[in-house]
Write a protein that holds these residues in place. Sequence first.
Motif, mmCIF file in Angstrom:
data_model
loop_
_atom_site.group_PDB
_atom_site.id
_atom_site.type_symbol
_atom_site.label_atom_id
_atom_site.label_comp_id
_atom_site.label_asym_id
_atom_site.label_seq_id
_atom_site.Cartn_x
_atom_site.Cartn_y
_atom_site.Cartn_z
ATOM 1 N N LYS A 110 -6.158 15.225 -2.792
ATOM 2 C CA LYS A 110 -6.881 14.088 -2.205
ATOM 3 C C LYS A 110 -7.616 13.277 -3.262
ATOM 4 C CE LYS A 110 -9.138 16.702 0.582
ATOM 5 N NZ LYS A 110 -8.460 18.003 0.747
ATOM 6 N N PHE A 113 -4.933 11.280 -5.332
ATOM 7 C CA PHE A 113 -4.320 10.171 -4.605
ATOM 8 C C PHE A 113 -5.355 9.094 -4.244
ATOM 9 C CE2 PHE A 113 -0.902 13.418 -3.468
ATOM 10 C CZ PHE A 113 -0.109 13.015 -4.531
ATOM 11 N N VAL A 125 0.125 6.528 -1.033
ATOM 12 C CA VAL A 125 -0.535 7.839 -0.998
ATOM 13 C C VAL A 125 -2.055 7.748 -0.921
ATOM 14 C CG1 VAL A 125 1.321 9.071 -2.182
ATOM 15 C CG2 VAL A 125 -0.514 8.010 -3.539
ATOM 16 N N ASN A 126 -2.602 6.587 -1.287
ATOM 17 C CA ASN A 126 -4.054 6.423 -1.239
ATOM 18 C C ASN A 126 -4.538 6.448 0.219
ATOM 19 O OD1 ASN A 126 -6.639 4.917 -0.975
ATOM 20 N ND2 ASN A 126 -6.453 4.771 -3.194
ATOM 21 N N PRO A 127 -5.576 7.259 0.518
ATOM 22 C CA PRO A 127 -6.056 7.351 1.904
ATOM 23 C C PRO A 127 -6.323 5.987 2.537
ATOM 24 C CG PRO A 127 -7.180 8.969 0.544
ATOM 25 C CD PRO A 127 -6.323 8.158 -0.391
ATOM 26 N N LEU A 130 -3.134 4.652 3.834
ATOM 27 C CA LEU A 130 -2.725 5.438 5.010
ATOM 28 C C LEU A 130 -3.564 5.068 6.221
ATOM 29 C CD1 LEU A 130 -2.201 8.873 3.234
ATOM 30 C CD2 LEU A 130 -0.414 7.499 4.315
ATOM 31 N N GLY A 131 -4.864 4.866 5.998
ATOM 32 C CA GLY A 131 -5.748 4.499 7.094
ATOM 33 C C GLY A 131 -5.410 3.132 7.675
ATOM 34 N N ARG A 168 5.252 17.621 9.731
ATOM 35 C CA ARG A 168 3.972 16.899 9.864
ATOM 36 C C ARG A 168 3.355 16.602 8.501
ATOM 37 N NH1 ARG A 168 0.195 22.007 12.020
ATOM 38 N NH2 ARG A 168 1.580 23.582 11.152
ATOM 39 N N VAL A 170 2.185 14.552 5.014
ATOM 40 C CA VAL A 170 1.424 13.317 4.789
ATOM 41 C C VAL A 170 2.324 12.208 4.255
ATOM 42 C CG1 VAL A 170 0.662 13.856 2.426
ATOM 43 C CG2 VAL A 170 -0.818 12.501 3.907
ATOM 44 N N LYS A 174 3.406 12.474 9.584
ATOM 45 C CA LYS A 174 2.208 11.859 10.159
ATOM 46 C C LYS A 174 2.229 10.326 10.042
ATOM 47 C CE LYS A 174 -0.404 15.208 8.376
ATOM 48 N NZ LYS A 174 -1.502 16.163 8.067
ATOM 49 N N PRO A 175 2.495 9.767 8.844
ATOM 50 C CA PRO A 175 2.516 8.290 8.802
ATOM 51 C C PRO A 175 3.646 7.697 9.640
ATOM 52 C CG PRO A 175 3.193 9.228 6.678
ATOM 53 C CD PRO A 175 2.647 10.348 7.502
ATOM 54 N N ILE A 178 2.590 7.331 13.246
ATOM 55 C CA ILE A 178 1.696 6.173 13.413
ATOM 56 C C ILE A 178 2.502 4.867 13.375
ATOM 57 C CG2 ILE A 178 -0.250 4.913 12.387
ATOM 58 C CD1 ILE A 178 -1.050 7.625 13.554
ATOM 59 N N PRO B 127 -10.891 2.512 6.957
ATOM 60 C CA PRO B 127 -9.529 3.016 6.750
ATOM 61 C C PRO B 127 -9.466 4.224 5.820
ATOM 62 C CG PRO B 127 -9.553 0.617 6.581
ATOM 63 C CD PRO B 127 -10.985 1.049 6.744
ATOM 64 N N GLY B 131 -7.640 7.567 6.732
ATOM 65 C CA GLY B 131 -6.548 8.070 5.896
ATOM 66 C C GLY B 131 -6.767 9.512 5.476
#
Lengths: 284, 284
Positions: A110, A113, A125-127, A130-131, A168, A170, A174-175, A178, B127, B131
């Motif tokens: 985490k 990334f 890959v950056n949260p 993804l968010g 599941r 990342v 999961k993405p 979404i 976000p 994420g």
Amino acid sequence: MATSQESLEGGSIVWIDCKSIAKSIEEDVRKRVDLLSFTPKLVSVVGTDDPSTASYLRSQKKKAEKLGIDFEIIKTSPGDFLSTLEKLAEDKNVNGVFVARPLPEGLDEKRVFSAVPVEKDVEGVNPENLGFLLYGEETFPPCTAEAVVKVLESVTEISGKKVTIVGRSVTVGKPLAIMLLKKGRDATVTVCHSRTQNLGEITRASDIVVVAVGKAHFLKRDMVKEGAIVIDVGINYVDGKWCGDVDSAVEEIAQVTPVPGGVGQITTALLFEHVVRAAERQKA
Amino acid sequence: MATSQESLEGGSIVWIDCKSIAKSIEEDVRKRVDLLSFTPKLVSVVGTDDPSTASYLRSQKKKAEKLGIDFEIIKTSPGDFLSTLEKLAEDKNVNGVFVARPLPEGLDEKRVFSAVPVEKDVEGVNPENLGFLLYGEETFPPCTAEAVVKVLESVTEISGKKVTIVGRSVTVGKPLAIMLLKKGRDATVTVCHSRTQNLGEITRASDIVVVAVGKAHFLKRDMVKEGAIVIDVGINYVDGKWCGDVDSAVEEIAQVTPVPGGVGQITTALLFEHVVRAAERQKA
């Protein structure tokens, strides 16, 4: 519908044609590279001596050359990993940053990334990127998840379909869930995994099955509805040959993406499409 | 098992007891506030004159007083919204920032929620925090999604269960799906919405149904399996009374969370738990 037929022992197998999807993305990339006033650049950061990573990076290099994109590999020690990413964030000549997996031991996934600069995060890959997917914004979606969406959009109308994703992660499961739920795509999405009970019952009731578990022959024929669409995200090396997660008997009753020559090449094409996208945005 | 029984016209309805969950979170919050060397502070930013928002903020204020947390409402114009959030990011006396919905017209949801400082994002709207959920890290998960997880963990073993979530919002449906898929929780998760076909068939095959659509009487008795667990996230005002999304006949065959007095009060308790969490982290 992007499919191709292959005659096999008298029967007729309908493969989903991933090659032409990858080709058209690459053509688009080349055109957009030509329109830029500079040559876009991708840097891949690697922290291990893993041989399959090295092989993957060689194929990245080849593809970059073919597409007219500058490419550099930076080998770094675990201790310098984060500072290398910080320098790449500052470097105006670098448009895209790719972090090769596996990460060196002891590094927190985490944290690494999160340090990939958001606007150069071509792999998604950056949260923060993804968010953004949850808000329906796909600036830099994970390449493999996006590749699956592209394939599905090329062969079917996704809206209202029952899609089951097995896996599941990342990077895919999961993405992708979404992204398929996004307004306008409107799939009904189920995510299964190793703890799922009665998996075959769930996949058999699905119009579309996406498998991303990394186990050869995992999805059997009796787990799939006749006429279903099956996307094989697995890449396994068995008995000197590459194969996916889908057992070959599935091809007799469903439309399947091949492995090799399937989702993987679209994923790579999209990585470079993201490099161009990043370059265009940084220029603007 | 956190349930409470109510005798009703001879029958016996088993409600899921949300009050005691909320109460135990609030007790924990009070204890942790006492352990801090300063009084934690929540600021709610509001940009409209919406009366139901004003009413909600009054109840926030009351709850904050009860829990020993400082509370301030900042009313701001659309033009000053982002700069207000920037100032709150800098302000060391502010530990948590809440942005009241609806946002003023013309403001971009994603831009506003990105401006909520990550480490003060007690509502889980930034976000980056969303994420992190995909990486299995729940620093500041959206409060309502977390409330549903708390309820489920109090009444059942989630692992391996078939959970169907009706509703794909960024505050409930999507983050909740990700959270229930987390390793260790291990639910098999389906997300449905307005474009889903044969919804009743899907919900009837589920051990757990979470409804978050904002429509009174939406989930009918014939859409639920006998003995299922039903989490009602809806809050609707009909004929002068508050009710959820679940039709009252469902209570005869399933364990249901009540509305009012259900998930909502846990959500509020968790918001303040996040304020304390933020204060503890900022102090550390």
